[in-house]
Design a protein around this motif. Structure first.
Motif, PDB file in Angstrom:
ATOM      1  N   VAL B  50      47.384 -24.237 174.175  1.00  0.00           N
ATOM      2  CA  VAL B  50      47.422 -24.841 174.996  1.00  0.00           C
ATOM      3  C   VAL B  50      47.346 -25.897 174.680  1.00  0.00           C
ATOM      4  O   VAL B  50      47.146 -27.176 175.167  1.00  0.00           O
ATOM      5  N   CYS B  51      45.869 -25.766 173.361  1.00  0.00           N
ATOM      6  CA  CYS B  51      44.856 -27.751 173.606  1.00  0.00           C
ATOM      7  C   CYS B  51      45.200 -28.372 171.986  1.00  0.00           C
ATOM      8  O   CYS B  51      44.768 -29.677 172.205  1.00  0.00           O
ATOM      9  N   PHE B  52      46.435 -27.831 171.248  1.00  0.00           N
ATOM     10  CA  PHE B  52      46.774 -28.282 170.178  1.00  0.00           C
ATOM     11  C   PHE B  52      45.089 -28.651 169.742  1.00  0.00           C
ATOM     12  O   PHE B  52      46.132 -29.666 168.483  1.00  0.00           O
ATOM     13  N   GLU B  53      44.397 -27.923 169.545  1.00  0.00           N
ATOM     14  CA  GLU B  53      43.348 -28.054 168.703  1.00  0.00           C
ATOM     15  C   GLU B  53      43.524 -27.587 166.911  1.00  0.00           C
ATOM     16  O   GLU B  53      42.803 -28.135 166.211  1.00  0.00           O
ATOM     17  N   CYS B  54      44.643 -27.261 166.892  1.00  0.00           N
ATOM     18  CA  CYS B  54      44.464 -25.811 165.893  1.00  0.00           C
ATOM     19  C   CYS B  54      45.468 -26.637 164.567  1.00  0.00           C
ATOM     20  O   CYS B  54      46.723 -25.938 163.641  1.00  0.00           O
ATOM     21  N   ARG B  55      45.597 -27.788 164.864  1.00  0.00           N
ATOM     22  CA  ARG B  55      47.701 -28.191 164.267  1.00  0.00           C
ATOM     23  C   ARG B  55      47.232 -28.132 163.176  1.00  0.00           C
ATOM     24  O   ARG B  55      46.251 -28.628 162.311  1.00  0.00           O
ATOM     25  N   VAL B  56      47.894 -27.793 161.748  1.00  0.00           N
ATOM     26  CA  VAL B  56      48.117 -28.014 160.191  1.00  0.00           C
ATOM     27  C   VAL B  56      49.143 -27.812 160.229  1.00  0.00           C
ATOM     28  O   VAL B  56      50.342 -27.542 160.762  1.00  0.00           O
ATOM     29  N   GLU B  57      49.361 -28.054 158.463  1.00  0.00           N
ATOM     30  CA  GLU B  57      50.354 -28.172 157.858  1.00  0.00           C
ATOM     31  C   GLU B  57      50.701 -26.628 157.263  1.00  0.00           C
ATOM     32  O   GLU B  57      50.018 -25.983 156.874  1.00  0.00           O
ATOM     33  N   ILE B  58      52.464 -26.262 157.826  1.00  0.00           N
ATOM     34  CA  ILE B  58      52.747 -24.827 157.145  1.00  0.00           C
ATOM     35  C   ILE B  58      54.213 -25.000 156.722  1.00  0.00           C
ATOM     36  O   ILE B  58      54.947 -26.135 156.822  1.00  0.00           O
ATOM     37  N   ASP B  59      54.168 -25.206 155.328  1.00  0.00           N
ATOM     38  CA  ASP B  59      55.075 -25.381 154.417  1.00  0.00           C
ATOM     39  C   ASP B  59      55.299 -25.966 154.215  1.00  0.00           C
ATOM     40  O   ASP B  59      57.173 -26.496 155.215  1.00  0.00           O
ATOM     41  N   GLY B  60      54.890 -27.703 153.899  1.00  0.00           N
ATOM     42  CA  GLY B  60      55.243 -28.933 154.497  1.00  0.00           C
ATOM     43  C   GLY B  60      55.536 -29.348 155.470  1.00  0.00           C
ATOM     44  O   GLY B  60      55.896 -31.045 155.425  1.00  0.00           O
ATOM     45  N   VAL B  61      55.395 -28.505 156.856  1.00  0.00           N
ATOM     46  CA  VAL B  61      55.871 -28.863 157.562  1.00  0.00           C
ATOM     47  C   VAL B  61      54.498 -29.391 158.674  1.00  0.00           C
ATOM     48  O   VAL B  61      53.609 -28.308 159.197  1.00  0.00           O
ATOM     49  N   PRO B  62      54.163 -30.429 159.382  1.00  0.00           N
ATOM     50  CA  PRO B  62      53.066 -30.830 160.284  1.00  0.00           C
ATOM     51  C   PRO B  62      53.123 -30.270 160.864  1.00  0.00           C
ATOM     52  O   PRO B  62      54.185 -29.873 161.974  1.00  0.00           O
ATOM     53  N   GLN B  63      51.974 -30.744 161.788  1.00  0.00           N
ATOM     54  CA  GLN B  63      51.663 -30.548 163.491  1.00  0.00           C
ATOM     55  C   GLN B  63      51.941 -29.229 163.493  1.00  0.00           C
ATOM     56  O   GLN B  63      52.641 -29.205 165.224  1.00  0.00           O
ATOM     57  N   GLN B  64      52.122 -27.883 163.237  1.00  0.00           N
ATOM     58  CA  GLN B  64      52.121 -26.974 163.804  1.00  0.00           C
ATOM     59  C   GLN B  64      50.712 -26.400 164.529  1.00  0.00           C
ATOM     60  O   GLN B  64      50.121 -26.043 163.692  1.00  0.00           O
ATOM     61  N   GLN B  65      51.194 -25.296 165.130  1.00  0.00           N
ATOM     62  CA  GLN B  65      49.788 -24.792 166.167  1.00  0.00           C
ATOM     63  C   GLN B  65      49.924 -23.931 165.196  1.00  0.00           C
ATOM     64  O   GLN B  65      50.146 -22.551 165.312  1.00  0.00           O
ATOM     65  N   ALA B  66      48.322 -23.347 165.094  1.00  0.00           N
ATOM     66  CA  ALA B  66      48.074 -22.183 163.737  1.00  0.00           C
ATOM     67  C   ALA B  66      47.982 -20.871 164.435  1.00  0.00           C
ATOM     68  O   ALA B  66      48.020 -19.733 164.431  1.00  0.00           O
ATOM     69  N   CYS B  67      47.752 -21.220 166.002  1.00  0.00           N
ATOM     70  CA  CYS B  67      47.103 -20.020 166.914  1.00  0.00           C
ATOM     71  C   CYS B  67      48.851 -19.460 167.344  1.00  0.00           C
ATOM     72  O   CYS B  67      48.350 -18.232 167.881  1.00  0.00           O
ATOM     73  N   MET B  68      49.487 -19.808 166.978  1.00  0.00           N
ATOM     74  CA  MET B  68      51.042 -19.363 167.533  1.00  0.00           C
ATOM     75  C   MET B  68      51.544 -18.909 167.400  1.00  0.00           C
ATOM     76  O   MET B  68      52.953 -18.303 167.256  1.00  0.00           O
ATOM     77  N   LEU B  69      51.314 -18.745 165.465  1.00  0.00           N
ATOM     78  CA  LEU B  69      52.243 -18.148 164.486  1.00  0.00           C
ATOM     79  C   LEU B  69      51.670 -17.513 163.511  1.00  0.00           C
ATOM     80  O   LEU B  69      50.682 -17.660 163.356  1.00  0.00           O
ATOM     81  N   ILE B  70      52.547 -16.851 163.457  1.00  0.00           N
ATOM     82  CA  ILE B  70      52.252 -15.525 162.715  1.00  0.00           C
ATOM     83  C   ILE B  70      51.643 -15.727 161.273  1.00  0.00           C
ATOM     84  O   ILE B  70      52.735 -15.992 160.552  1.00  0.00           O
ATOM     85  N   ALA B  71      50.942 -14.898 160.393  1.00  0.00           N
ATOM     86  CA  ALA B  71      50.893 -15.561 158.810  1.00  0.00           C
ATOM     87  C   ALA B  71      51.946 -15.024 157.982  1.00  0.00           C
ATOM     88  O   ALA B  71      51.947 -13.608 158.700  1.00  0.00           O
ATOM     89  N   ARG B  72      52.904 -15.250 157.210  1.00  0.00           N
ATOM     90  CA  ARG B  72      53.837 -14.578 156.350  1.00  0.00           C
ATOM     91  C   ARG B  72      53.251 -14.908 154.585  1.00  0.00           C
ATOM     92  O   ARG B  72      52.933 -15.991 154.140  1.00  0.00           O
ATOM     93  N   ALA B  73      53.523 -13.960 154.451  1.00  0.00           N
ATOM     94  CA  ALA B  73      53.107 -13.535 152.903  1.00  0.00           C
ATOM     95  C   ALA B  73      53.508 -14.989 151.851  1.00  0.00           C
ATOM     96  O   ALA B  73      54.635 -15.422 152.115  1.00  0.00           O
ATOM     97  N   GLY B  74      52.048 -15.614 151.288  1.00  0.00           N
ATOM     98  CA  GLY B  74      52.570 -16.639 150.202  1.00  0.00           C
ATOM     99  C   GLY B  74      52.864 -18.316 151.195  1.00  0.00           C
ATOM    100  O   GLY B  74      53.127 -18.893 150.432  1.00  0.00           O
TER     101      GLY B  74
END
Lengths: 430, 81, 365
Positions: B50-74
């Motif tokens: 909801v809050c979008f405070e946890c936005r990070v860049e994942i595999d080069g794509v910015p502004q991703q919600q870290a709490c909504m995505l499951i970590a994958r190896a690598g």
């Protein structure tokens, strides 16, 4: 994956699960959409270390394995046209057509501003619970849980199960209100059991009434909090503060579809009739989005909505009687944990209200009208689209609108450029 | 015993239990999630997208919600905290 | 109750705000009548691009005059004046062939403008799709945040003793206006109510041209100039629904993506079909936009006059009634020039540019 569903259910918490299952059992082709990767909503959120209660597991399994139900995870609704929704997942976008729609979009936490609430280490109470279940490191961490409502106990128990040292729980409601509440609890024996189990899990954790966290301090992370209670002020060193003030219905999608809303305290909920029908033909709503009622009413309402959405005439009446009982409990909760004036006065002029755009309460005070304040400060114009600040401002007694225009959530531009005739569009990003 | 996977947070390998969120990995790495508009350090708040405070860049794509995505190896995660 | 003023400005959008600012700076006793928030109408819906559009000579003259006046307003706090320049780009040889004329028109109007070839275009904006033919760079042009600019102008007028009245004007008299709170104000009345003009001045036709905009998350340094397709002018001056690629880097790092024009629509709901058309048009030239996250989209209603030029001046057949409205998509750019032109006429001075093309008389005729 179907192009058109007889019943499309948005949200896979208890309400969405039972809605999907009831509709499928009645012969409907069902699509079940959720923003999360796994079903369960907040109350049955998947825990990476502990398995869900047996009943929850059965409920999720029965729904997900049903041949007539398509499970559409990590999918968010961003737009709508009559009879279809524009949805996006991390890899693609598509339009989903439906015959009937069930909104089971649940609730979010009411997070109220106070000095220091933006520090890393401060989360919601349900927020910490959700994070812990996703593997957030809590082992050996000193955790304080505060705010209001029964969620505090559940959050503290989850934190402890994940290895946290829960120092204390601070409930803003006073002891007298709580006593009145517990005296009436005999009418809901299951709830007594639930509370007793939680209390047992929290043995040795002090539970304080009439106590409010007034400030959080630290440089780049939480170090210490200030608590004001019946016995005065005190400071507590801690690593995590989990603080929440109850729940607010997620009404944005309903609002975009034109469903009539009604007040629920300072917040809004979707108005439904006895068959969970909203004011918009073919659109039903169930669970927390119709008012905070907890898991039991969500399960019942989901089943009613799922049946009603398929046009069923039978099987609904008995569910309606059970719903009344479950909803009565929710009303009791609301009264007991009504937010105290002290909590509303915590935010200072220099306290940030809008965390996306870094807007202070004082900056808003310089404006006479909400629209002018928003335009001048950009309060509510960030990626949360006001879900945090407008919810808080409503509790603080200030007017704040519901953002109900597409994109309902931040969405890729290519998703918004997708026409219904285009079919599924894979994102170029992946 | 649950299996663990390794993700890279700001160039540093971090082990998380399989099924953990990207947010959990960032927290385990001891990293802040983002700097706010005025430069404050921020981390996950609502845990539920909801809050979008946890936005990070994942595999080069910015502004991703870290709490909504499951970590994958690598997975390569970058924060600006 | 009755009060007298030298000038009563009805409407506190960017046009009314600029007029109140200039009039109060001239020492006039000013009242500003606004029932809503300042700058919250079409002012808030626009892009805030300060641009000289060279379609019509009088449109260009007013824009160029205004751009000079904007230089005195650029430091207003929170107005986010950012001199990113305008980069007009041509898709093909056909559009490229129009560049010499465009350059000549802009330069004749006093603008600094230079032709850029295909390679320079790529160097200036690497995000533009390869294969574009070239363009025109107008380096001095800028962007602002219009609602805050309007607010600052009103605040400045109020510091010079202008009075802000929260009410709605419901009827005009001779040198008089009646408000919905029962007040009657006496003095010259300036109607600057944009798309709502005809409620008070039915004789001046206003057409609403709906436009959509979308704003993204923050992507700093992705774009550096306000980018406008050469075809934009055709869209702006056309007579049917159209879209054009018009993308702006905000000082916040966000991108504003436009633009669309719809005729005969008077609601400001988002139309997904039109939003789609607009975005697809932008993707042709900026393919990397596809992956960016949109935060919000909205629509606004541009108030257009009968001929693409604003109504600025005294209203014929009425005594003591003035108008400044109908600026279509250029109200923010031309607000300072409009205000100067209007107040000069009010004070019976000779304006710095020829005021006749904007004379509202032409519409009443």
């Amino acid at each position: 994956m179907a192009e058109r569903y007889d019943v499309l259910v948005i949200g896979s918490g208890p309400a969405g699960l039972t809605a999907a299952h009831a509709a499928a059992r009645h012969g409907a082709r069902v699509g079940l959409v959720d923003a999360q990767a796994l079903p369960g909503g907040q109350v049955w959120r998947h825990d990476v270390r502990f398995s869900a209660p047996a009943f929850a597991r059965r409920c999720m399994q029965a729904t997900l394995e049903h041949i007539k139900i398509d499970w559409l995870p990590q999918t968010r609704v961003v737009g709508a046209e009559p009879g279809r929704l524009l949805v996006e997942d991390p890899r693609s976008a598509r339009w989903l057509k439906y015959g009937a729609l069930v909104l089971a979009t649940g609730a979010r936490e009411v997070l109220l501003p106070f000095p220091g609430w933006t520090l890393p280490g401060v989360t919601g109470a349900g927020g910490l619970q959700a994070l812990a279940k996703q593997g957030w490191p809590l082992a050996g961490k000193r955790v304080v849980v505060a705010g209001s409502g029964p969620l505090l106990l559940a959050a503290a128990a989850t934190a402890r199960r994940h290895g946290a040292r829960v120092l204390a729980v601070f409930e803003q409601a006073d002891r007298a209100a709580m006593l009145r509440f517990t005296r009436g609890l005999w009418r809901w024996p299951a709830r007594v059991m639930q509370a007793a189990v939680l209390r047992a899990q929290l043995a040795g954790v002090p539970y304080h009434f009439g106590s409010v966290v007034t400030a959080a301090q630290g440089e780049d992370a939480l170090r210490e909090i200030e608590v004001s209670g019946p016995r005065g002020q005190r400071r507590i060193a801690c690593d995590q503060l989990a603080v929440g003030f109850g729940l607010a219905p997620n009404v944005e999608l309903a609002c975009m579809l034109g469903c009539q809303l009604e007040a629920e305290g300072a917040q809004q909920r979707v108005r439904v009739d006895a068959r969970q029908h909203t004011s918009v033909p073919g659109v039903y709503a169930a669970g927390e989005v119709c008012g905070i009622g907890g898991r039991d009413s969500a399960l019942i309402e989901g089943a009613i909505a799922g049946l009603a959405a398929t046009g069923a005439r039978t099987g609904i009446a008995s569910l309606q009687r059970r719903r009344a009982q479950a909803r009565a409990f929710a009303r009791q909760l609301r009264e007991t944990f009504a937010i105290d004036q002290r909590v509303r006065a915590l935010a200072q002029p220099d306290t940030l209200v809008c965390r996306c755009e870094d807007v202070t309460l004082g900056a808003l005070d310089a404006h006479v009208d909400a629209r002018g304040a928003k335009l001048a400060t950009r309060c509510g114009m960030g990626p949360c689209q006001g879900r945090i600040c407008a919810t808080a401002l409503a509790e603080l007694g200030r007017a704040a609108g519901i953002a109900a225009r597409p994109p309902l959530f931040p969405a890729r531009l290519e998703t918004l450029a997708l026409a219904p005739a285009d079919g599924i569009a894979a994102s170029l990003a992946t | 015993m649950s299996t663990c996977i390794c993700v890279i947070v700001n160039g540093k390998p971090v082990e998380v239990v399989a099924g953990a969120s990207v947010a959990a990995a960032v927290a385990r790495a001891g990293s802040r999630f983002r700097r706010s508009r005025s430069g404050e350090a921020r981390a996950a708040l609502c845990g539920m997208g909801v809050c979008f405070e946890c936005r990070v860049e994942i595999d080069g794509v910015p502004q991703q919600q870290a709490c909504m995505l499951i970590a994958r190896a690598g997975m390569q995660v970058r924060t600006d905290g | 109750m009755t009060h007298s003023y030298d000038l009563i400005v009805v409407g506190a959008g960017i046009i009314g705000a600029a007029c109140a600012d200039v009039a109060s700076a001239e020492g006039l006793k000013v009242a500003i009548v606004e029932s809503g928030a300042i700058g919250a109408g079409v002012t808030a819906a626009g892009m805030g691009h300060l641009v000289a559009v060279d379609g019509l000579p009088a449109e260009l003259a007013l824009a160029r005059y205004s751009l000079g006046l904007w230089e005195d307003l650029r430091d207003l706090p929170g107005g986010e004046f950012s001199r990113c320049g305008t980069l007009w780009f041509a898709r093909d040889e056909h559009e490229l062939a129009r560049i010499p004329d465009k350059l000549a028109r802009l330069r004749a109007a006093g603008a600094v403008a230079e032709a850029v070839d295909a390679a320079q275009l790529r160097e200036l904006e690497p995000a533009l799709s390869p294969g574009l033919a070239g363009g025109v760079l107008v380096p001095d042009e800028a962007v602002v945040y219009p609602p805050v600019m309007a607010r600052r102008l009103v605040e400045r007028a109020c510091r010079r003793r202008a009075t802000l009245i929260h009410a709605r004007a419901i009827a005009l008299g001779e040198h008089a206006v009646t408000l919905d709170d029962g007040q009657r104000l006496l003095g010259n009345v300036l109607i600057a109510t944009g798309g709502a003009l005809q409620a008070l001045l039915p004789e001046l036709l206003i057409h609403l041209r709906k436009g959509h905009l979308l704003i993204t998350e923050r992507y700093p340094n992705m774009l550096h100039h306000q980018l406008v397709h050469m075809g934009y002018t055709d869209s702006a001056h056309g007579q049917s629904d159209s879209v054009a690629c018009n993308v702006q880097p905000r000082p916040t790092g966000q991108l504003l993506v436009g633009s669309s024009r719809e005729y005969g629509v008077s609601d400001s709901e988002i139309s997904l079909p039109m939003l789609r058309r607009m975005l697809r048009c932008a993707f042709q030239f900026l393919p990397s936009l596809r992956q960016l996250k949109a935060l919000r989209a909205w629509a606004g209603l541009r108030p257009a006059s009968i001929d693409g030029l604003p109504y600025i001046g005294r209203v014929a057949q009425r005594r003591g009634i003035w108008v400044a409205a109908g600026h279509e998509g250029l109200g923010v750019t031309t607000a300072p020039g409009t205000a100067r032109l209007l107040v000069d006429q009010l004070l019976a001075r000779t304006p710095a540019i020829d005021a006749r093309p904007y004379d509202p008389m032409r519409a009443a005729a």
